[in-house]
Write a protein that holds these residues in place. Structure first.
Motif, PDB file in Angstrom:
ATOM      1  N   TYR A  11       0.608  -5.624  -5.705  1.00  0.00           N
ATOM      2  CA  TYR A  11      -0.514  -5.320  -6.584  1.00  0.00           C
ATOM      3  C   TYR A  11      -1.502  -6.486  -6.688  1.00  0.00           C
ATOM      4  O   TYR A  11      -2.518  -6.370  -7.358  1.00  0.00           O
ATOM      5  N   GLY A  12      -1.216  -7.581  -6.010  1.00  0.00           N
ATOM      6  CA  GLY A  12      -2.224  -8.605  -5.807  1.00  0.00           C
ATOM      7  C   GLY A  12      -3.069  -8.316  -4.580  1.00  0.00           C
ATOM      8  O   GLY A  12      -4.090  -8.958  -4.349  1.00  0.00           O
ATOM      9  N   ARG A  13      -2.641  -7.323  -3.802  1.00  0.00           N
ATOM     10  CA  ARG A  13      -3.341  -6.961  -2.566  1.00  0.00           C
ATOM     11  C   ARG A  13      -4.109  -5.655  -2.685  1.00  0.00           C
ATOM     12  O   ARG A  13      -4.961  -5.355  -1.855  1.00  0.00           O
ATOM     13  N   GLU A  14      -3.780  -4.851  -3.697  1.00  0.00           N
ATOM     14  CA  GLU A  14      -4.421  -3.546  -3.849  1.00  0.00           C
ATOM     15  C   GLU A  14      -4.372  -3.133  -5.313  1.00  0.00           C
ATOM     16  O   GLU A  14      -3.665  -3.744  -6.117  1.00  0.00           O
ATOM     17  N   VAL A  23       3.262 -11.678   2.956  1.00  0.00           N
ATOM     18  CA  VAL A  23       4.199 -10.738   3.587  1.00  0.00           C
ATOM     19  C   VAL A  23       4.660  -9.700   2.578  1.00  0.00           C
ATOM     20  O   VAL A  23       5.309 -10.033   1.575  1.00  0.00           O
ATOM     21  N   ASN A  24       4.341  -8.439   2.832  1.00  0.00           N
ATOM     22  CA  ASN A  24       4.832  -7.354   1.985  1.00  0.00           C
ATOM     23  C   ASN A  24       6.322  -7.148   2.200  1.00  0.00           C
ATOM     24  O   ASN A  24       6.787  -7.093   3.345  1.00  0.00           O
ATOM     25  N   ARG A  37      -0.157   0.619   0.289  1.00  0.00           N
ATOM     26  CA  ARG A  37      -0.978   1.569   1.047  1.00  0.00           C
ATOM     27  C   ARG A  37      -2.002   0.881   1.939  1.00  0.00           C
ATOM     28  O   ARG A  37      -2.802   1.554   2.597  1.00  0.00           O
ATOM     29  N   MET A  38      -1.977  -0.429   1.960  1.00  0.00           N
ATOM     30  CA  MET A  38      -2.935  -1.151   2.791  1.00  0.00           C
ATOM     31  C   MET A  38      -2.517  -1.096   4.263  1.00  0.00           C
ATOM     32  O   MET A  38      -1.344  -0.967   4.588  1.00  0.00           O
ATOM     33  N   ASN A  39      -3.501  -1.213   5.137  1.00  0.00           N
ATOM     34  CA  ASN A  39      -3.225  -1.261   6.577  1.00  0.00           C
ATOM     35  C   ASN A  39      -2.827  -2.652   7.046  1.00  0.00           C
ATOM     36  O   ASN A  39      -2.423  -2.826   8.186  1.00  0.00           O
ATOM     37  N   MET A  40      -2.959  -3.659   6.170  1.00  0.00           N
ATOM     38  CA  MET A  40      -2.652  -5.038   6.562  1.00  0.00           C
ATOM     39  C   MET A  40      -1.425  -5.520   5.798  1.00  0.00           C
ATOM     40  O   MET A  40      -1.198  -5.141   4.660  1.00  0.00           O
TER      41      MET A  40
END
Length: 252
Positions: free
Chosen positions: A141-144, A241-242, A249-252
């Motif tokens: 949730y820091g990424r999206e 790294v997820n 849901r991100m592509n990265m």
């Protein structure tokens, strides 16, 4: 896998429970020498019972002076630092309208500024020997979008800091990365509380949101952290790294 972490000096913040304790435990299993930082004396003492050999440092990491003192105590005990894991964090607040400004400030202080400060202090030691690894525990949730805004904002800042600092620190042999957990189930966590309060709702969330079909475990986060801290990840730098079973849901 032989990770070459024997006798490495490791500092883990927020290490008395949950993900932090799991990370400390795995480093100990790898033969490292580990100290954990936490605010609760009782929590530290319980962790020490469960993790024989771990060193305890009691400190409130939201306070600048306490962070300095905690690192000085670590240095007095171990003489140097090889690995820093910035795990201390919290998730408070509600939506933006209902969350007081002070809660945003508190989240930034705990989740972001404590990690920035510890990283700067540790780096001063690491760069002298041209070696070291810093791993920041962020969040998907820091990424999206998703979750509580005050938490998400601070974790997004931490991911941004990780990349910025990584590009500087690698020039002196120090790698900086972050691990972004998804929904992780452990006895002290928010997901466990939610599961107890409303199991039907949470089980529906898992089925709907996590392709892996279950919550992640503390050990699955720790495995990635310990790898990133080791020489086996020598060309991984500035990464986020997820570790989420496909939840992001991100592509990265």
């Amino acid at each position: 896998m032989e990770l070459g972490l024997e006798q490495k000096k490791v500092l883990v913040t927020g290490g008395s429970k949950g993900i932090g304790k799991g990370i400390a435990s795995l480093f100990l299993d790898e033969g490292a020498e580990v100290a954990i930082v936490a605010r609760s004396k009782e929590g530290l003492e319980q962790a020490q019972k469960e993790l024989p050999g771990v060193k305890m440092i009691q400190a409130d990491v939201t306070k600048e002076a306490a962070r300095v003192q905690a690192f000085e105590k670590f240095q007095q005990t171990f003489g140097t630092v090889d690995v820093l894991v910035n795990n201390a964090g919290k998730s408070d607040g509600r939506n933006v309208e209902e969350t007081a400004l002070g809660e945003f400030e508190s989240a930034m202080n705990m989740n972001y500024l404590s990690a920035v400060h510890f990283s700067k202090i540790a780096y001063d030691v690491m760069k002298q020997k041209q070696a070291g690894s810093i791993v920041n525990i962020s969040s998907i949730y820091g990424r999206e979008a998703g979750g509580k805004p005050s938490y998400n904002n601070s974790k997004a800042a931490l991911i941004s800091f990780t990349k910025a600092f990584a590009d500087e620190a690698i020039k002196n042999g120090v790698r900086v990365n972050s691990v972004a957990p998804g929904a992780i189930l452990h006895p002290n966590g928010n997901w466990q509380k939610r599961l107890q309060e409303n199991p039907e709702k949470i089980n529906q969330f898992v089925e709907r949101e996590i392709p892996g079909g279950r919550f992640g475990t503390v050990e699955e986060i720790a495995n990635v952290v310990v790898f990133l801290a080791s020489a086996k990840a020598s060309w991984v730098n500035g990464a986020s790294v997820n570790v989420d079973g496909g939840q992001s849901r991100m592509n990265m």
